[in-house]
Design a protein around this motif. Structure first.
Motif, PDB file in Angstrom:
ATOM      1  N   LEU A   1     -11.475 -21.579 -61.038  1.00  0.00           N
ATOM      2  CA  LEU A   1     -12.055 -20.895 -59.876  1.00  0.00           C
ATOM      3  C   LEU A   1     -11.894 -19.375 -59.907  1.00  0.00           C
ATOM      4  CD1 LEU A   1     -10.994 -23.315 -56.983  1.00  0.00           C
ATOM      5  CD2 LEU A   1     -13.124 -23.267 -58.297  1.00  0.00           C
ATOM      6  N   GLY A   2     -11.150 -18.864 -60.877  1.00  0.00           N
ATOM      7  CA  GLY A   2     -11.015 -17.420 -60.985  1.00  0.00           C
ATOM      8  C   GLY A   2      -9.637 -16.935 -60.538  1.00  0.00           C
ATOM      9  N   ALA A   3      -9.292 -15.723 -60.987  1.00  0.00           N
ATOM     10  CA  ALA A   3      -7.964 -15.174 -60.732  1.00  0.00           C
ATOM     11  C   ALA A   3      -7.727 -14.860 -59.260  1.00  0.00           C
ATOM     12  CB  ALA A   3      -7.755 -13.913 -61.579  1.00  0.00           C
ATOM     13  N   ASP A   4      -8.768 -14.458 -58.522  1.00  0.00           N
ATOM     14  CA  ASP A   4      -8.580 -14.142 -57.100  1.00  0.00           C
ATOM     15  C   ASP A   4      -8.128 -15.374 -56.324  1.00  0.00           C
ATOM     16  OD1 ASP A   4      -9.204 -11.391 -57.102  1.00  0.00           O
ATOM     17  OD2 ASP A   4     -11.343 -11.856 -57.227  1.00  0.00           O
ATOM     18  N   ALA A   5      -8.777 -16.500 -56.575  1.00  0.00           N
ATOM     19  CA  ALA A   5      -8.377 -17.741 -55.901  1.00  0.00           C
ATOM     20  C   ALA A   5      -6.966 -18.141 -56.312  1.00  0.00           C
ATOM     21  CB  ALA A   5      -9.364 -18.854 -56.239  1.00  0.00           C
ATOM     22  N   ALA A   6      -6.634 -17.928 -57.573  1.00  0.00           N
ATOM     23  CA  ALA A   6      -5.300 -18.287 -58.058  1.00  0.00           C
ATOM     24  C   ALA A   6      -4.233 -17.393 -57.440  1.00  0.00           C
ATOM     25  CB  ALA A   6      -5.264 -18.195 -59.577  1.00  0.00           C
ATOM     26  N   LEU A   7      -4.539 -16.095 -57.280  1.00  0.00           N
ATOM     27  CA  LEU A   7      -3.573 -15.185 -56.648  1.00  0.00           C
ATOM     28  C   LEU A   7      -3.299 -15.586 -55.205  1.00  0.00           C
ATOM     29  CD1 LEU A   7      -4.638 -11.685 -58.033  1.00  0.00           C
ATOM     30  CD2 LEU A   7      -2.348 -12.699 -58.186  1.00  0.00           C
ATOM     31  N   ALA A   8      -4.336 -15.986 -54.502  1.00  0.00           N
ATOM     32  CA  ALA A   8      -4.160 -16.424 -53.115  1.00  0.00           C
ATOM     33  C   ALA A   8      -3.270 -17.669 -53.061  1.00  0.00           C
ATOM     34  CB  ALA A   8      -5.517 -16.702 -52.472  1.00  0.00           C
ATOM     35  N   GLU A   9      -3.481 -18.588 -54.003  1.00  0.00           N
ATOM     36  CA  GLU A   9      -2.646 -19.792 -54.057  1.00  0.00           C
ATOM     37  C   GLU A   9      -1.210 -19.449 -54.438  1.00  0.00           C
ATOM     38  OE1 GLU A   9      -1.755 -23.915 -53.948  1.00  0.00           O
ATOM     39  OE2 GLU A   9      -3.514 -22.802 -53.235  1.00  0.00           O
ATOM     40  N   LEU A  10      -1.069 -18.462 -55.328  1.00  0.00           N
ATOM     41  CA  LEU A  10       0.269 -18.085 -55.790  1.00  0.00           C
ATOM     42  C   LEU A  10       1.132 -17.567 -54.643  1.00  0.00           C
ATOM     43  CD1 LEU A  10       2.085 -17.751 -58.328  1.00  0.00           C
ATOM     44  CD2 LEU A  10       1.227 -15.398 -58.488  1.00  0.00           C
ATOM     45  N   GLU A  11       0.529 -16.846 -53.736  1.00  0.00           N
ATOM     46  CA  GLU A  11       1.301 -16.284 -52.619  1.00  0.00           C
ATOM     47  C   GLU A  11       1.936 -17.370 -51.772  1.00  0.00           C
ATOM     48  OE1 GLU A  11       1.909 -13.063 -52.619  1.00  0.00           O
ATOM     49  OE2 GLU A  11       0.703 -13.162 -54.450  1.00  0.00           O
ATOM     50  N   THR A  12       1.300 -18.531 -51.709  1.00  0.00           N
ATOM     51  CA  THR A  12       1.868 -19.624 -50.907  1.00  0.00           C
ATOM     52  C   THR A  12       3.082 -20.245 -51.596  1.00  0.00           C
ATOM     53  OG1 THR A  12       0.511 -21.388 -51.901  1.00  0.00           O
ATOM     54  CG2 THR A  12      -0.459 -20.130 -50.080  1.00  0.00           C
ATOM     55  N   LEU A  13       3.254 -19.971 -52.893  1.00  0.00           N
ATOM     56  CA  LEU A  13       4.371 -20.563 -53.635  1.00  0.00           C
ATOM     57  C   LEU A  13       5.626 -19.699 -53.618  1.00  0.00           C
ATOM     58  CD1 LEU A  13       2.635 -21.976 -56.834  1.00  0.00           C
ATOM     59  CD2 LEU A  13       3.141 -23.123 -54.685  1.00  0.00           C
ATOM     60  N   GLU A  14       5.472 -18.417 -53.293  1.00  0.00           N
ATOM     61  CA  GLU A  14       6.617 -17.518 -53.370  1.00  0.00           C
ATOM     62  C   GLU A  14       7.809 -18.007 -52.552  1.00  0.00           C
ATOM     63  OE1 GLU A  14       7.716 -12.752 -53.077  1.00  0.00           O
ATOM     64  OE2 GLU A  14       5.666 -13.451 -52.758  1.00  0.00           O
ATOM     65  N   PRO A  15       7.616 -18.525 -51.338  1.00  0.00           N
ATOM     66  CA  PRO A  15       8.780 -19.028 -50.595  1.00  0.00           C
ATOM     67  C   PRO A  15       9.468 -20.216 -51.279  1.00  0.00           C
ATOM     68  CG  PRO A  15       6.912 -18.680 -49.121  1.00  0.00           C
ATOM     69  CD  PRO A  15       6.388 -18.579 -50.510  1.00  0.00           C
ATOM     70  N   LEU A  16       8.712 -20.951 -52.117  1.00  0.00           N
ATOM     71  CA  LEU A  16       9.270 -22.127 -52.768  1.00  0.00           C
ATOM     72  C   LEU A  16      10.015 -21.791 -54.052  1.00  0.00           C
ATOM     73  CD1 LEU A  16       6.289 -24.630 -52.376  1.00  0.00           C
ATOM     74  CD2 LEU A  16       8.398 -24.562 -51.034  1.00  0.00           C
ATOM     75  N   VAL A  17       9.467 -20.885 -54.841  1.00  0.00           N
ATOM     76  CA  VAL A  17      10.051 -20.606 -56.160  1.00  0.00           C
ATOM     77  C   VAL A  17      10.747 -19.259 -56.224  1.00  0.00           C
ATOM     78  CG1 VAL A  17       8.372 -22.071 -57.322  1.00  0.00           C
ATOM     79  CG2 VAL A  17       7.879 -19.646 -57.056  1.00  0.00           C
ATOM     80  N   GLY A  18      10.486 -18.380 -55.246  1.00  0.00           N
ATOM     81  CA  GLY A  18      11.090 -17.051 -55.301  1.00  0.00           C
ATOM     82  C   GLY A  18      10.515 -16.252 -56.454  1.00  0.00           C
ATOM     83  N   GLU A  19      10.976 -15.040 -56.592  1.00  0.00           N
ATOM     84  CA  GLU A  19      10.449 -14.182 -57.658  1.00  0.00           C
ATOM     85  C   GLU A  19      11.256 -14.390 -58.944  1.00  0.00           C
ATOM     86  OE1 GLU A  19       9.700 -10.152 -56.641  1.00  0.00           O
ATOM     87  OE2 GLU A  19       8.026 -10.705 -55.353  1.00  0.00           O
ATOM     88  N   ARG A  20      11.223 -15.619 -59.428  1.00  0.00           N
ATOM     89  CA  ARG A  20      11.843 -15.922 -60.709  1.00  0.00           C
ATOM     90  C   ARG A  20      10.934 -15.439 -61.827  1.00  0.00           C
ATOM     91  NH1 ARG A  20      14.068 -22.061 -59.457  1.00  0.00           N
ATOM     92  NH2 ARG A  20      15.365 -21.494 -57.645  1.00  0.00           N
TER      93      ARG A  20
END
Length: 383
Positions: A312-331
């Motif tokens: 779907l493209g990098a923009d969609a992936a970046l939006a999804e990535l932001e939802t993961l930050e609370p789960l994985v932290g900035e590892r």
């Protein structure tokens, strides 16, 4: 000296001694002493029956140890009258011993160390070298693990899920060095697969083989890490891929899907692509959707983001990535994925910063070097 034969015999011999009523730790120590004697004497005087020879020598070591302790006279008398090997001593206790080494009371690190020592037949020095820790540290870890399971019976059952997790961790512990832990994990998983009909066992073995097939392409002639998209696929082991796919198809046909089968399905799609550009990313994304739904694993969700970028493209992936930050932290993996996505949307300066920070946070030296080069490459492009 056939090291593969010795590693196959070690758990069998320990199993025989434990079933005779010996303490697990004492039996394991006696077998290690027998191995030292084997290395010394076998080249000139090879035994007709290596298994029986090891059982005999290790048994005598146990007798000697028992005789030296007056508080254990009863045990000494029993060991001194060892019965001749009967039908039960021809059994292979490898699986029982593996389940014992993966006892729930042990931490994953201790279970891995004890498995490699007692079932894998590796020395303490070899295990310490593979995990880059001092020998004394590893020796202490193994000793504590042996004490923990010293009086646990060598039963026929155990927690298969724990065993598979330990083998999975052993596989990912390393692909290089004098002791290739990835190859050792495959060998041990084959042992489990030979005695268990569970689909997830075959799924794990398939996963290992499908990843291991790429080992020769992972590192370039300059010693640098080569990412999957840049690997020379002619170096991949087609026999291992074929075996992995066959195992996976058989496991999936049972319709009892598990985490390792789903991971193997993703690996198979990567291995099936003639070139990186021909990778079936939509199908990979579907498998990741199923894997995330099954496990909720944050690492799987992070990998899914990469597949999403290809579909779907990098923009969609970046939006999804932001939802993961609370789960994985900035590892470091999170930062590396963000750097990858930022580069794809043209944010080169931010991408370089993320690669550099990911490099600082990882403990894997080849990965650190790769991420550092990625950062340097993007900064060079900005000049």
């Amino acid at each position: 000296m056939d090291e593969t034969l010795l590693r196959t015999l070690v758990p069998q011999v320990i199993g025989v001694l434990v079933r005779r009523g010996n303490d697990f730790a004492a039996a394991e120590d006696a077998v290690q002493e027998a191995l030292v004697e084997a290395v010394r004497s076998w080249p000139e005087h090879p035994p007709r029956n290596p298994r029986a020879w090891l059982i005999g020598v290790a048994g005598r070591r146990l007798v000697d140890a028992a005789r030296s302790e007056t508080a254990r006279r009863a045990r000494e008398q029993r060991l001194d009258r060892e019965p001749a090997p009967g039908p039960t001593e021809q059994e292979d206790d490898t699986l029982r011993l593996l389940f014992l080494c993966c006892h729930p009371a042990l931490s994953p690190q201790s279970a891995i160390a004890l498995t490699l020592r007692a079932v894998g037949g590796l020395t303490t020095d070899e295990i310490a070298e593979a995990f880059l820790v001092p020998r004394a540290t590893m020796a202490q870890r193994i000793s504590r693990a042996k004490r923990t399971v010293a009086h646990v019976p060598l039963g026929p059952t155990g927690d298969l899920t724990t065993v598979l997790r330990v083998l999975y961790l052993v596989y990912h512990a390393g692909h290089g060095g004098r002791v290739d832990l990835a190859s050792e994990a495959i060998r041990l998983t084959r042992e489990v697969a030979a005695g268990q009909s569970d689909a997830e066992v075959r799924g794990l073995l398939a996963l290992m083989l499908l990843h291991h097939a790429r080992r020769r392409a992972r590192v370039g002639q300059d010693g640098r890490l080569v990412t999957l998209d840049a690997q020379d696929r002619s170096l991949w082991d087609t026999d291992e891929i074929a075996e992995g796919v066959r195992l996976l198809q058989g496991a999936l046909a049972e319709n009892r899907r598990g985490e390792y089968q789903l991971q193997a399905a993703i690996a198979a799609l990567h291995d099936d692509a003639p070139t990186a550009s021909q990778t079936d990313w939509p199908q990979i994304l579907e498998w990741y959707d199923e894997l995330v739904a099954l496990t909720g694993n944050p690492v799987a969700r992070l990998s899914r983001v990469v597949a999403l970028a290809h579909v779907l493209g990098a923009d969609a992936a970046l939006a999804e990535l932001e939802t993961l930050e609370p789960l994985v932290g900035e590892r470091h993996r999170f930062l590396a994925v963000r750097g990858f996505l930022l580069e794809r949307v043209g944010e080169l300066e931010d991408a370089a910063d993320h690669y550099a920070e990911a490099a600082r946070r990882t403990t894997n030296l080849p990965e650190r070097d790769h991420l550092t080069r990625q950062a340097a490459r993007l900064r060079q492009r900005q000049r």
